[in-house]
Structure formats: C-alpha cells, structure tokens
Design a protein around this motif. Structure first.
Motif, short mmCIF file in Angstrom:
data_model
loop_
_atom_site.label_atom_id
_atom_site.label_comp_id
_atom_site.label_asym_id
_atom_site.label_seq_id
_atom_site.Cartn_x
_atom_site.Cartn_y
_atom_site.Cartn_z
N PRO A 31 0.68 -1.15 -0.07
CA PRO A 31 -0.01 -0.05 -0.09
C PRO A 31 0.86 1.23 -0.04
O PRO A 31 2.04 1.12 0.35
CB PRO A 31 -0.61 -0.20 1.44
N ASP A 32 0.22 2.24 -0.36
CA ASP A 32 0.90 3.85 -0.60
C ASP A 32 1.67 4.06 0.81
O ASP A 32 2.82 4.37 0.68
CB ASP A 32 0.14 4.76 -1.08
N HIS A 33 1.02 3.81 1.88
CA HIS A 33 1.80 4.30 3.10
C HIS A 33 3.07 3.49 3.47
O HIS A 33 3.94 4.08 3.85
CB HIS A 33 0.73 4.27 4.25
N LEU A 34 3.05 2.16 3.23
CA LEU A 34 4.44 1.60 3.33
C LEU A 34 5.31 1.89 2.38
O LEU A 34 6.40 1.95 2.57
CB LEU A 34 4.06 0.08 3.41
N LEU A 35 4.87 2.13 1.01
CA LEU A 35 5.98 2.65 0.15
C LEU A 35 6.42 4.02 0.67
O LEU A 35 7.43 4.16 0.56
CB LEU A 35 5.32 2.94 -1.38
N SER A 36 5.62 4.97 1.14
CA SER A 36 6.05 5.98 1.64
C SER A 36 7.12 5.95 2.82
O SER A 36 8.11 6.64 2.68
CB SER A 36 4.83 6.77 1.93
N ASP A 37 6.73 5.04 3.48
CA ASP A 37 7.84 4.64 4.91
C ASP A 37 9.11 4.40 4.26
O ASP A 37 10.06 4.61 4.90
CB ASP A 37 7.29 3.54 5.43
N ILE A 38 9.15 3.60 3.20
CA ILE A 38 10.55 3.36 2.55
C ILE A 38 10.98 4.16 1.69
O ILE A 38 12.03 3.63 0.77
CB ILE A 38 10.89 1.77 2.20
N GLY A 39 10.26 5.37 1.51
CA GLY A 39 10.77 6.38 0.61
C GLY A 39 10.75 6.09 -1.12
O GLY A 39 11.53 6.44 -1.74
N ALA B 275 4.52 5.56 -8.31
CA ALA B 275 5.29 5.51 -9.63
C ALA B 275 6.56 4.69 -9.89
O ALA B 275 6.63 3.84 -10.62
CB ALA B 275 5.33 6.68 -10.07
N ASP B 276 7.54 4.88 -8.63
CA ASP B 276 8.64 4.18 -8.84
C ASP B 276 8.33 2.83 -8.48
O ASP B 276 8.92 1.79 -9.26
CB ASP B 276 9.49 4.85 -7.75
N ALA B 277 7.41 2.28 -7.83
CA ALA B 277 7.17 0.95 -7.49
C ALA B 277 6.60 0.29 -8.60
O ALA B 277 7.03 -0.59 -9.11
CB ALA B 277 6.16 0.72 -6.66
N GLU B 278 5.79 0.98 -9.46
CA GLU B 278 5.05 0.41 -10.72
C GLU B 278 6.13 0.16 -11.70
O GLU B 278 6.20 -0.68 -12.40
CB GLU B 278 3.84 1.53 -11.11
N GLN B 279 7.02 1.16 -11.92
CA GLN B 279 8.17 1.27 -12.81
C GLN B 279 9.03 -0.21 -12.42
O GLN B 279 9.42 -0.75 -13.53
CB GLN B 279 8.83 2.53 -12.91
N GLU B 280 9.35 -0.29 -11.38
CA GLU B 280 10.20 -1.48 -11.05
C GLU B 280 9.38 -2.57 -11.13
O GLU B 280 10.07 -3.66 -11.61
CB GLU B 280 10.71 -1.00 -9.49
N ALA B 281 8.14 -2.65 -10.86
CA ALA B 281 7.33 -3.93 -10.91
C ALA B 281 7.30 -4.51 -12.54
O ALA B 281 7.10 -5.53 -12.84
CB ALA B 281 6.20 -3.72 -10.36
N HIS B 282 7.36 -3.56 -13.35
CA HIS B 282 6.99 -3.65 -14.78
C HIS B 282 8.47 -3.95 -15.77
O HIS B 282 8.22 -4.14 -16.91
CB HIS B 282 6.05 -2.62 -15.44
N LYS B 283 9.70 -3.91 -14.96
CA LYS B 283 10.70 -4.36 -15.56
C LYS B 283 10.82 -5.96 -15.87
O LYS B 283 10.21 -6.57 -15.15
CB LYS B 283 11.85 -4.20 -14.62
N PRO B 284 11.44 -6.29 -16.94
CA PRO B 284 11.48 -7.63 -17.18
C PRO B 284 12.45 -8.35 -16.16
O PRO B 284 13.26 -7.63 -15.56
CB PRO B 284 12.29 -7.74 -18.47
N PHE B 285 12.10 -9.69 -15.77
CA PHE B 285 12.55 -10.17 -14.48
C PHE B 285 14.22 -10.27 -14.92
O PHE B 285 14.88 -10.47 -13.96
CB PHE B 285 12.05 -11.62 -14.51
N TRP B 286 14.70 -10.34 -16.19
CA TRP B 286 16.16 -10.55 -16.48
C TRP B 286 17.00 -9.29 -16.24
O TRP B 286 17.95 -9.21 -16.01
CB TRP B 286 16.42 -11.12 -17.77
N GLN B 287 16.17 -8.14 -15.92
CA GLN B 287 17.08 -6.86 -15.65
C GLN B 287 17.19 -6.66 -14.32
O GLN B 287 16.14 -6.83 -13.53
CB GLN B 287 16.13 -5.61 -16.45
N GLY B 288 18.35 -6.23 -13.84
CA GLY B 288 18.89 -6.17 -12.71
C GLY B 288 18.19 -4.82 -11.93
O GLY B 288 17.63 -3.97 -12.57
#
Length: 79
Positions: A54-62, A66-79
């Motif tokens: 949830p957004d409040h936990l994402l906020s807790d870790i900074g 949008a950053d979480a969505e961008q990271e989540a949609h990276k291909p699995f082989w990209q670091g």
C-alpha cells in the motif's frame, strides 16, 4: 618462530584460500543455470511484492507509487 605461532599462521593462511576448480563441466554449467533461474524468480517475486504494498508503506521506505510500478514492470532478467 614458536611452533604454536607457525601452526596458527598456516591455519589462517589455509582458511583464507578459496578452492581452486580444475575445469568447468556440465555440472558447473547446470549449477550456474539453476542459480540464474533462482535469481530471476526471486527478482520477480520481490517486484510483485513491492507492487502490492500500500501507498503508506511505500512512503515509509521512500518509494513513490510510480517508482514501484516502474520497478514492477521491468523484465525479470533486468537487474
């Protein structure tokens, strides 16, 4: 040099060495392949978990949504 000092020195020297492999065979290749698949699987799992936070936990870790969505949609082989 005292005998006790010499044996502790050689023990420290031996423990600092890494094993030497004589060659790479099919077994080494399979282990490497398995490690790569395990890394990809773990990366995929972590990205899905990040996306599900949830957004409040994402906020807790900074991290923004949008950053979480961008990271989540990276291909699995990209670091």
């Amino acid at each position: 040099m005292a005998h006790g000092t010499q044996s502790s020195l050689s023990s420290a020297t031996l423990s600092a060495r890494t094993p030497v492999r004589s060659g790479t065979g099919l077994g080494d290749w399979l282990v490497s392949l398995f490690d790569r698949f395990a890394t990809w699987s773990e990366r995929r799992r972590q990205r899905r978990a990040l996306e599900a936070l949830p957004d409040h936990l994402l906020s807790d870790i900074g991290i923004s949504r949008a950053d979480a969505e961008q990271e989540a949609h990276k291909p699995f082989w990209q670091g």
